[in-house]
Design a protein around this motif. Structure first.
Motif, PDB file in Angstrom:
ATOM      1  N   SER A   1     -15.141  -6.847   5.749  1.00  0.00           N
ATOM      2  CA  SER A   1     -14.803  -6.888   7.167  1.00  0.00           C
ATOM      3  C   SER A   1     -15.955  -6.381   8.026  1.00  0.00           C
ATOM      4  CB  SER A   1     -13.545  -6.064   7.437  1.00  0.00           C
ATOM      5  OG  SER A   1     -13.789  -4.693   7.173  1.00  0.00           O
ATOM      6  N   GLU A   2     -15.857  -6.701   9.308  1.00  0.00           N
ATOM      7  CA  GLU A   2     -16.821  -6.224  10.288  1.00  0.00           C
ATOM      8  C   GLU A   2     -16.068  -5.514  11.411  1.00  0.00           C
ATOM      9  OE1 GLU A   2     -19.080  -9.532  11.626  1.00  0.00           O
ATOM     10  OE2 GLU A   2     -20.025  -9.914   9.671  1.00  0.00           O
ATOM     11  N   GLY A   3     -16.748  -4.614  12.069  1.00  0.00           N
ATOM     12  CA  GLY A   3     -16.123  -3.900  13.171  1.00  0.00           C
ATOM     13  C   GLY A   3     -15.116  -2.870  12.692  1.00  0.00           C
ATOM     14  N   ASP A   4     -14.186  -2.496  13.568  1.00  0.00           N
ATOM     15  CA  ASP A   4     -13.167  -1.505  13.245  1.00  0.00           C
ATOM     16  C   ASP A   4     -11.992  -2.165  12.537  1.00  0.00           C
ATOM     17  OD1 ASP A   4     -14.743   0.360  14.551  1.00  0.00           O
ATOM     18  OD2 ASP A   4     -13.700   0.103  16.468  1.00  0.00           O
ATOM     19  N   VAL A   5     -11.224  -1.370  11.818  1.00  0.00           N
ATOM     20  CA  VAL A   5     -10.075  -1.896  11.084  1.00  0.00           C
ATOM     21  C   VAL A   5      -8.833  -1.076  11.413  1.00  0.00           C
ATOM     22  CG1 VAL A   5     -11.457  -2.807   9.188  1.00  0.00           C
ATOM     23  CG2 VAL A   5     -10.562  -0.479   9.043  1.00  0.00           C
ATOM     24  N   LEU A   6      -7.673  -1.718  11.222  1.00  0.00           N
ATOM     25  CA  LEU A   6      -6.386  -1.074  11.485  1.00  0.00           C
ATOM     26  C   LEU A   6      -5.464  -1.303  10.304  1.00  0.00           C
ATOM     27  CD1 LEU A   6      -4.131   0.212  13.274  1.00  0.00           C
ATOM     28  CD2 LEU A   6      -3.755  -2.080  14.224  1.00  0.00           C
ATOM     29  N   ILE A   7      -4.898  -0.230   9.789  1.00  0.00           N
ATOM     30  CA  ILE A   7      -3.884  -0.280   8.737  1.00  0.00           C
ATOM     31  C   ILE A   7      -2.615   0.311   9.336  1.00  0.00           C
ATOM     32  CG2 ILE A   7      -3.211   0.569   6.444  1.00  0.00           C
ATOM     33  CD1 ILE A   7      -6.248   0.700   5.813  1.00  0.00           C
ATOM     34  N   THR A   8      -1.498  -0.407   9.206  1.00  0.00           N
ATOM     35  CA  THR A   8      -0.287   0.053   9.891  1.00  0.00           C
ATOM     36  C   THR A   8       0.959  -0.162   9.054  1.00  0.00           C
ATOM     37  OG1 THR A   8       1.182  -0.365  11.792  1.00  0.00           O
ATOM     38  CG2 THR A   8      -0.300  -2.166  11.155  1.00  0.00           C
ATOM     39  N   HIS A   9       1.649   0.918   8.781  1.00  0.00           N
ATOM     40  CA  HIS A   9       2.996   0.843   8.218  1.00  0.00           C
ATOM     41  C   HIS A   9       3.671   2.197   8.378  1.00  0.00           C
ATOM     42  CE1 HIS A   9       6.478  -0.068   5.786  1.00  0.00           C
ATOM     43  NE2 HIS A   9       6.113  -1.333   5.865  1.00  0.00           N
ATOM     44  N   GLU A  10       4.927   2.161   8.824  1.00  0.00           N
ATOM     45  CA  GLU A  10       5.643   3.406   9.121  1.00  0.00           C
ATOM     46  C   GLU A  10       5.927   4.259   7.894  1.00  0.00           C
ATOM     47  OE1 GLU A  10       8.607  -0.011   8.867  1.00  0.00           O
ATOM     48  OE2 GLU A  10       6.623   0.367   9.733  1.00  0.00           O
ATOM     49  N   LEU A  11       5.972   3.665   6.700  1.00  0.00           N
ATOM     50  CA  LEU A  11       6.269   4.444   5.498  1.00  0.00           C
ATOM     51  C   LEU A  11       5.049   5.219   4.997  1.00  0.00           C
ATOM     52  CD1 LEU A  11       8.690   2.116   3.522  1.00  0.00           C
ATOM     53  CD2 LEU A  11       9.218   4.104   4.938  1.00  0.00           C
ATOM     54  N   LEU A  12       3.904   5.031   5.623  1.00  0.00           N
ATOM     55  CA  LEU A  12       2.778   5.920   5.335  1.00  0.00           C
ATOM     56  C   LEU A  12       3.121   7.347   5.755  1.00  0.00           C
ATOM     57  CD1 LEU A  12      -0.194   3.660   6.505  1.00  0.00           C
ATOM     58  CD2 LEU A  12       0.328   4.325   4.152  1.00  0.00           C
TER      59      LEU A  12
ATOM     60  N   LEU B   1       0.836  -1.203   0.000  1.00  0.00           N
ATOM     61  CA  LEU B   1       0.000   0.000   0.000  1.00  0.00           C
ATOM     62  C   LEU B   1       0.868   1.248   0.000  1.00  0.00           C
ATOM     63  CD1 LEU B   1      -2.764   1.396   0.308  1.00  0.00           C
ATOM     64  CD2 LEU B   1      -2.515   1.122   2.784  1.00  0.00           C
ATOM     65  N   THR B   2       1.947   1.241   0.784  1.00  0.00           N
ATOM     66  CA  THR B   2       2.821   2.419   0.802  1.00  0.00           C
ATOM     67  C   THR B   2       3.512   2.611  -0.541  1.00  0.00           C
ATOM     68  OG1 THR B   2       4.901   1.380   1.566  1.00  0.00           O
ATOM     69  CG2 THR B   2       3.256   1.943   3.250  1.00  0.00           C
ATOM     70  N   LEU B   3       3.848   1.507  -1.215  1.00  0.00           N
ATOM     71  CA  LEU B   3       4.458   1.634  -2.550  1.00  0.00           C
ATOM     72  C   LEU B   3       3.523   2.370  -3.492  1.00  0.00           C
ATOM     73  CD1 LEU B   3       6.060  -1.895  -3.155  1.00  0.00           C
ATOM     74  CD2 LEU B   3       7.231   0.224  -2.516  1.00  0.00           C
ATOM     75  N   GLN B   4       2.257   1.995  -3.463  1.00  0.00           N
ATOM     76  CA  GLN B   4       1.279   2.631  -4.355  1.00  0.00           C
ATOM     77  C   GLN B   4       1.062   4.094  -3.984  1.00  0.00           C
ATOM     78  OE1 GLN B   4       0.076   1.507  -7.072  1.00  0.00           O
ATOM     79  NE2 GLN B   4       0.509  -0.676  -6.981  1.00  0.00           N
ATOM     80  N   LEU B   5       0.915   4.373  -2.703  1.00  0.00           N
ATOM     81  CA  LEU B   5       0.630   5.745  -2.280  1.00  0.00           C
ATOM     82  C   LEU B   5       1.837   6.655  -2.439  1.00  0.00           C
ATOM     83  CD1 LEU B   5      -1.574   5.190   0.906  1.00  0.00           C
ATOM     84  CD2 LEU B   5      -2.299   5.605  -1.442  1.00  0.00           C
ATOM     85  N   ARG B   6       3.036   6.084  -2.402  1.00  0.00           N
ATOM     86  CA  ARG B   6       4.244   6.897  -2.597  1.00  0.00           C
ATOM     87  C   ARG B   6       4.673   6.964  -4.060  1.00  0.00           C
ATOM     88  NH1 ARG B   6       8.875   4.498   0.252  1.00  0.00           N
ATOM     89  NH2 ARG B   6       7.760   2.521   0.132  1.00  0.00           N
ATOM     90  N   GLY B   7       3.974   6.217  -4.936  1.00  0.00           N
ATOM     91  CA  GLY B   7       4.369   6.162  -6.334  1.00  0.00           C
ATOM     92  C   GLY B   7       5.669   5.420  -6.545  1.00  0.00           C
ATOM     93  N   ARG B   8       5.948   4.425  -5.675  1.00  0.00           N
ATOM     94  CA  ARG B   8       7.204   3.693  -5.752  1.00  0.00           C
ATOM     95  C   ARG B   8       7.048   2.279  -6.314  1.00  0.00           C
ATOM     96  NH1 ARG B   8      11.259   5.304  -2.324  1.00  0.00           N
ATOM     97  NH2 ARG B   8      12.453   3.701  -3.436  1.00  0.00           N
ATOM     98  N   TYR B   9       5.848   1.912  -6.730  1.00  0.00           N
ATOM     99  CA  TYR B   9       5.658   0.559  -7.259  1.00  0.00           C
ATOM    100  C   TYR B   9       6.427   0.405  -8.564  1.00  0.00           C
ATOM    101  CZ  TYR B   9       3.545  -3.389  -9.661  1.00  0.00           C
ATOM    102  OH  TYR B   9       3.359  -4.562 -10.350  1.00  0.00           O
ATOM    103  N   ASN B  10       7.210  -0.664  -8.661  1.00  0.00           N
ATOM    104  CA  ASN B  10       8.018  -0.950  -9.840  1.00  0.00           C
ATOM    105  C   ASN B  10       7.741  -2.394 -10.261  1.00  0.00           C
ATOM    106  OD1 ASN B  10       9.949  -1.529 -11.758  1.00  0.00           O
ATOM    107  ND2 ASN B  10      11.657  -0.639 -10.626  1.00  0.00           N
ATOM    108  N   PRO B  11       7.035  -2.607 -11.379  1.00  0.00           N
ATOM    109  CA  PRO B  11       6.689  -3.981 -11.790  1.00  0.00           C
ATOM    110  C   PRO B  11       7.902  -4.841 -12.092  1.00  0.00           C
ATOM    111  CG  PRO B  11       6.181  -2.404 -13.531  1.00  0.00           C
ATOM    112  CD  PRO B  11       6.515  -1.607 -12.320  1.00  0.00           C
ATOM    113  N   GLN B  12       9.068  -4.226 -12.333  1.00  0.00           N
ATOM    114  CA  GLN B  12      10.280  -4.999 -12.594  1.00  0.00           C
ATOM    115  C   GLN B  12      10.890  -5.553 -11.302  1.00  0.00           C
ATOM    116  OE1 GLN B  12      11.091  -5.543 -15.785  1.00  0.00           O
ATOM    117  NE2 GLN B  12       9.304  -4.273 -16.284  1.00  0.00           N
ATOM    118  N   VAL B  13      10.498  -4.979 -10.169  1.00  0.00           N
ATOM    119  CA  VAL B  13      11.096  -5.352  -8.886  1.00  0.00           C
ATOM    120  C   VAL B  13      10.070  -5.938  -7.933  1.00  0.00           C
ATOM    121  CG1 VAL B  13      12.274  -4.453  -6.833  1.00  0.00           C
ATOM    122  CG2 VAL B  13      12.904  -3.610  -9.110  1.00  0.00           C
TER     123      VAL B  13
END
Length: 372
Positions: free
Chosen positions: A78-89, A47-59
């Motif tokens: 999903s049901e209930g609350d959700v958590l998304i976690t990564h420091e590069l966000l 997710l961080t790759l996509q949001l940072r524009g760092r996705y590289n299909p070659q890698v």
């Protein structure tokens, strides 16, 4: 009731690897308390790759390409609350943040920023930079950070700015600044603080995890920096190969076992560090965010002993290099022994398979004769 989506957006080197290990290992007790971690742990990095524009299909693996759509589907299921976690966000640009928050319009969004005092972050982040191919010396890194407010260090470590980027459209009460406890606090205090934001009982989680992303001594970090220089363009095209071989194996399994000088902030940077720290604390306090812990945790706590500029001792570097090479040779021998055993097992399996195939062919032929 409106479901909540907690976005833990960093910062790097604030206990995030430990927290994430506990959370992913505790998905069942978290679900029992109403919190879901959608998808799989690598997907949050994708997710961080996509949001940072760092996705590289070659890698990057193909799975990373469709992570946003798969996240949408997972959230809908999903049901209930959700958590998304990564420091590069923490380093995602504003326009990408706005677009991502639009995708979460069905949720009551809460942003969590974990923070740690700058005097501890600077040495840790230089190590982290070196573990990702950085070739600047510690002294050069500190000079760059001081002189350049746009240095990439600040994108992930200006806590007030990160909270503002991610929480600017939210009520301040939904922006949670969790401070890393000072040295000497209980080992689970950070987890307890974090879980209080989620309304989760930390005692119900499985906190028996290995502490990864280990720190290394100054000589070991300087040795790795020089190896990065020597590597040049080798492994540059394959981010995953460098991470697996150099960061996760050589740095965190070979070098991390050695003893070396503890990396600290030199005295010459103390006054500047104190001023920047006070400014950050004032900005966070003025914003009215929900502070979990104490903002005083973000102010430097200096040792009484002087901390001069660190200088690389070639003798100590040679000693670290020789020790690392010895460990690598021992590991290489273990790897070759295992490879030899696996090849022997494979040959035996193939022999048994061929023998079984021959017996099976004979049995099928005899059955055909009986039928006729």
């Amino acid at each position: 009731m409106t479901r909540r989506c907690f976005l833990h957006v960093g910062s790097p080197k604030t206990g995030t690897s430990y927290l994430q290990s506990v959370l992913w290992q505790s998905r069942t007790p978290l679900a029992a308390q109403g919190i879901t971690l959608p998808l799989r742990r690598p997907d949050h990095f994708f997710l961080t790759l996509q949001l940072r524009g760092r996705y590289n299909p070659q890698v990057d693996p193909p799975r990373a390409a469709g992570v946003l759509d798969r996240l949408d589907a997972a959230l809908a299921r999903s049901e209930g609350d959700v958590l998304i976690t990564h420091e590069l966000l923490s380093v995602v640009p504003q326009r990408k943040i706005d677009a991502f928050l639009d995708r979460l319009a069905a949720f009551e969004v809460h942003v969590i920023v974990t923070t740690r005092s700058l005097d501890r972050q600077l040495p840790s982040e230089w190590q982290q930079f070196v573990k990702t191919r950085h070739t600047g010396s510690y002294a050069t890194f500190l000079d760059w950070v001081r002189a350049n407010p746009d240095h990439r260090f600040w994108r992930g470590q200006d806590f007030a700015a990160i909270a503002g980027r991610w929480g600017g459209s939210l009520p301040p009460s939904r922006v949670h600044v969790v401070t890393v406890p000072p040295s000497g606090a209980g080992p689970d205090e950070l987890l307890r603080r974090f879980c209080s934001v989620l309304d989760v009982d930390a005692a119900e989680l499985d906190a028996d995890v290995e502490r990864d992303n280990a720190s290394i001594g100054y000589e070991q970090a300087e040795l790795l920096r020089r190896i990065n220089e020597t590597l040049g363009k080798r492994l540059r095209a394959n981010r995953a190969a460098y991470a697996k071989t150099v960061k996760f194996w050589f740095a965190e399994q070979v070098l991390a076992t050695q003893s070396g000088q503890r990396l600290v902030l030199p005295d010459s940077h103390r006054e500047w560090c104190e001023e920047i720290s006070r400014q950050q604390v004032e900005r966070i306090g003025a914003a009215g965010y929900d502070v979990v812990g104490d903002l005083s945790d973000l102010l430097p706590a200096w040792s009484q002993r002087p901390t001069p500029e660190l200088a690389a001792d070639d003798g100590l570097l040679l000693e670290a290099a020789l020790e690392a090479m010895a460990d690598m040779l021992v590991q290489r021998n273990a790897d070759l022994t295992l490879i030899r055993k696996l090849r022997q097992d494979l040959r035996r399996t193939r022999k048994i398979t061929r023998s079984a195939g021959t017996v099976g062919a004979r049995a099928r032929a005899a059955l055909r004769r009986l039928r006729h």
